[in-house]
Design an enzyme around this catalytic site. Structure first.
Site, mmCIF file in Angstrom:
data_model
loop_
_atom_site.group_PDB
_atom_site.id
_atom_site.type_symbol
_atom_site.label_atom_id
_atom_site.label_comp_id
_atom_site.label_asym_id
_atom_site.label_seq_id
_atom_site.Cartn_x
_atom_site.Cartn_y
_atom_site.Cartn_z
ATOM 1 N N GLU A 195 0.822 -1.209 0.000
ATOM 2 C CA GLU A 195 0.000 0.000 0.000
ATOM 3 C C GLU A 195 0.860 1.264 0.000
ATOM 4 O O GLU A 195 0.516 2.248 -0.645
ATOM 5 C CB GLU A 195 -0.954 -0.009 1.197
ATOM 6 C CG GLU A 195 -2.097 -0.992 1.058
ATOM 7 C CD GLU A 195 -2.946 -0.727 -0.179
ATOM 8 O OE1 GLU A 195 -3.098 0.451 -0.578
ATOM 9 O OE2 GLU A 195 -3.442 -1.697 -0.764
ATOM 10 N N TYR A 219 -5.943 7.141 4.174
ATOM 11 C CA TYR A 219 -6.133 6.187 3.079
ATOM 12 C C TYR A 219 -5.422 4.870 3.386
ATOM 13 O O TYR A 219 -5.994 3.780 3.249
ATOM 14 C CB TYR A 219 -5.623 6.745 1.747
ATOM 15 C CG TYR A 219 -5.531 5.657 0.698
ATOM 16 C CD1 TYR A 219 -6.670 5.254 0.002
ATOM 17 C CD2 TYR A 219 -4.344 4.964 0.481
ATOM 18 C CE1 TYR A 219 -6.612 4.206 -0.918
ATOM 19 C CE2 TYR A 219 -4.269 3.915 -0.421
ATOM 20 C CZ TYR A 219 -5.410 3.547 -1.116
ATOM 21 O OH TYR A 219 -5.355 2.499 -1.999
ATOM 22 N N ASP A 240 -9.265 5.639 -3.748
ATOM 23 C CA ASP A 240 -8.100 6.176 -4.447
ATOM 24 C C ASP A 240 -8.560 6.807 -5.758
ATOM 25 O O ASP A 240 -9.767 6.943 -6.011
ATOM 26 C CB ASP A 240 -7.054 5.080 -4.681
ATOM 27 C CG ASP A 240 -7.459 4.085 -5.763
ATOM 28 O OD1 ASP A 240 -8.654 4.062 -6.175
ATOM 29 O OD2 ASP A 240 -6.586 3.311 -6.221
ATOM 30 N N CYS A 283 -12.091 1.174 -16.650
ATOM 31 C CA CYS A 283 -12.618 2.539 -16.571
ATOM 32 C C CYS A 283 -11.461 3.529 -16.398
ATOM 33 O O CYS A 283 -11.388 4.289 -15.431
ATOM 34 C CB CYS A 283 -13.612 2.653 -15.414
ATOM 35 S SG CYS A 283 -14.643 4.129 -15.458
ATOM 36 N N CYS A 336 -15.222 0.693 -22.276
ATOM 37 C CA CYS A 336 -16.621 0.509 -21.886
ATOM 38 C C CYS A 336 -17.210 -0.839 -22.302
ATOM 39 O O CYS A 336 -17.976 -1.427 -21.529
ATOM 40 C CB CYS A 336 -17.468 1.661 -22.442
ATOM 41 S SG CYS A 336 -17.076 3.271 -21.699
ATOM 42 N N CYS A 359 -16.901 -3.388 -19.614
ATOM 43 C CA CYS A 359 -17.352 -3.027 -18.273
ATOM 44 C C CYS A 359 -18.537 -3.892 -17.844
ATOM 45 O O CYS A 359 -19.527 -4.003 -18.575
ATOM 46 C CB CYS A 359 -17.746 -1.548 -18.230
ATOM 47 S SG CYS A 359 -18.328 -1.009 -16.604
ATOM 48 N N CYS A 367 -24.356 2.549 -16.072
ATOM 49 C CA CYS A 367 -23.453 3.686 -15.948
ATOM 50 C C CYS A 367 -24.157 4.999 -16.298
ATOM 51 O O CYS A 367 -24.634 5.189 -17.426
ATOM 52 C CB CYS A 367 -22.238 3.497 -16.855
ATOM 53 S SG CYS A 367 -21.047 4.854 -16.765
#
Length: 321
Positions: A45, A128, A146, A200, A207, A210, A216
């Site tokens: 992280e 975060y 994020d 994305c 797309c 997706c 969407c």
């Protein structure tokens, strides 16, 4: 910025589809393996912030081989963490990551703590990072947001091409509202993040691939253009580039470096020392090739000292002890 709409009533559909897509398409990353320790997830992280996965992978593997548990890193000087960070960029992250293990050893028996509050209390850990470690290492129902997550939320729910330039309270409120129950929180966080990274994307979203295309809001609105043009981060000629070149010299050096060498006021041949492609002179030549001004060199060296990324002594400049 208009108020984000409330989550769609079929939020369960979004949760199920994205979870299914993630299970079928997630990249096989070592910090996602079931046997990866919370410490390994914590290291990932820190490294993944503002850094592509491809650059992180080899450094993460080397780091975990050298420091498989927090106590191993706690026993090392901060300069070794900065040295091992290599060219990942933003080396202050290495200092922050080095700051946490001593507290982990002293306050938590050497084990990474499992709650958001405990993680946030560690030196160097921000909001975060605490949420991400709690979610991905301990399945805690924390909201992880994020850049990729913000972009998916902006398009999928708010109908905007891009999120606002910086994180807003409204975006966090939406992210909290979209969270599923605790049983599905971890895979939702990871799935939305991965969807933003692979499908994305900011410039050329895929797309057709997706899993929630028909839900969407951005697609339904005709894919409107963003309300602003994102500014890419400059590199050539910046202080970041010069600082990075100075750090490369210090990482390669086995003894303190004369500040005159970093500031370009001493001839390299006259200075002596190791030569060849693997020596300090190779990194010094790269620093000189940037053709930075005396003022910029001085400013960058002062900045490294102020940030704790370097230390000055009578012998010269070196990584922190």
């Amino acid at each position: 910025m208009p108020k984000p709409p409330a989550p769609a009533p079929d939020a369960g559909l979004l949760h199920g589809r994205i979870a299914g897509w993630f299970e079928a398409n997630a990249r096989p990353l070592p910090w996602r393996e079931p046997d990866c320790s919370p410490w390994g997830i914590m290291v990932s992280e820190f490294m993944l912030q503002q850094t592509p996965v491809a650059r992180v992978l080899p450094v993460w593997e080397q780091w975990l081989q050298r420091w498989p548990v927090p106590a191993a890193l706690a026993a090392e000087p901060a300069g070794e963490a900065v040295r091992a960070w290599g060219r990942l960029g933003y080396p202050r992250r290495a200092l922050r990551l080095h700051a946490a293990p001593a507290a982990i050893v002293e306050d938590h028996g050497g084990e990474v703590p499992g709650t958001y509050a405990q993680l946030l209390a560690l030196p160097g850990v921000g909001t975060y990072t605490a949420a991400a470690i709690a979610s991905f290492a301990f399945d805690a129902p924390e909201t992880v947001v994020d850049t990729n997550v913000r972009r998916v939320h902006a398009r999928l729910v708010s109908g905007q091409a891009l999120p606002s330039p910086s994180l807003t309270a409204k975006e966090m409120k939406l992210a909290h509202a979209l969270m599923p129950g605790s049983d599905g929180a971890k895979i939702w966080n990871a799935g939305v993040m991965e969807l933003g990274a692979l499908v994305c994307t900011a410039r050329s979203p895929g797309c057709p691939q997706c899993p929630v295309l028909d839900a969407c809001a951005w697609v339904a609105a005709g894919r409107p253009e963003p309300s602003y043009v994102p500014k890419g981060q400059a590199w050539a000629g910046t202080d970041r580039q010069v600082r990075g070149a100075m750090m490369a010299v210090l990482r390669k050096a086995t003894a303190p470096v004369l500040p005159q060498l970093l500031l370009g006021s001493v001839d390299l041949v006259a200075a002596g020392g190791p030569a060849g492609p693997g020596g300090i002179h190779a990194e010094l030549r790269r620093l000189r090739a940037l053709d930075a001004s005396d003022e910029q060199l001085s400013r960058c060296l002062d900045g490294l000292l102020e940030d704790g990324l370097a230390e000055a002594s009578g012998a010269g400049v070196a990584l922190p002890a």
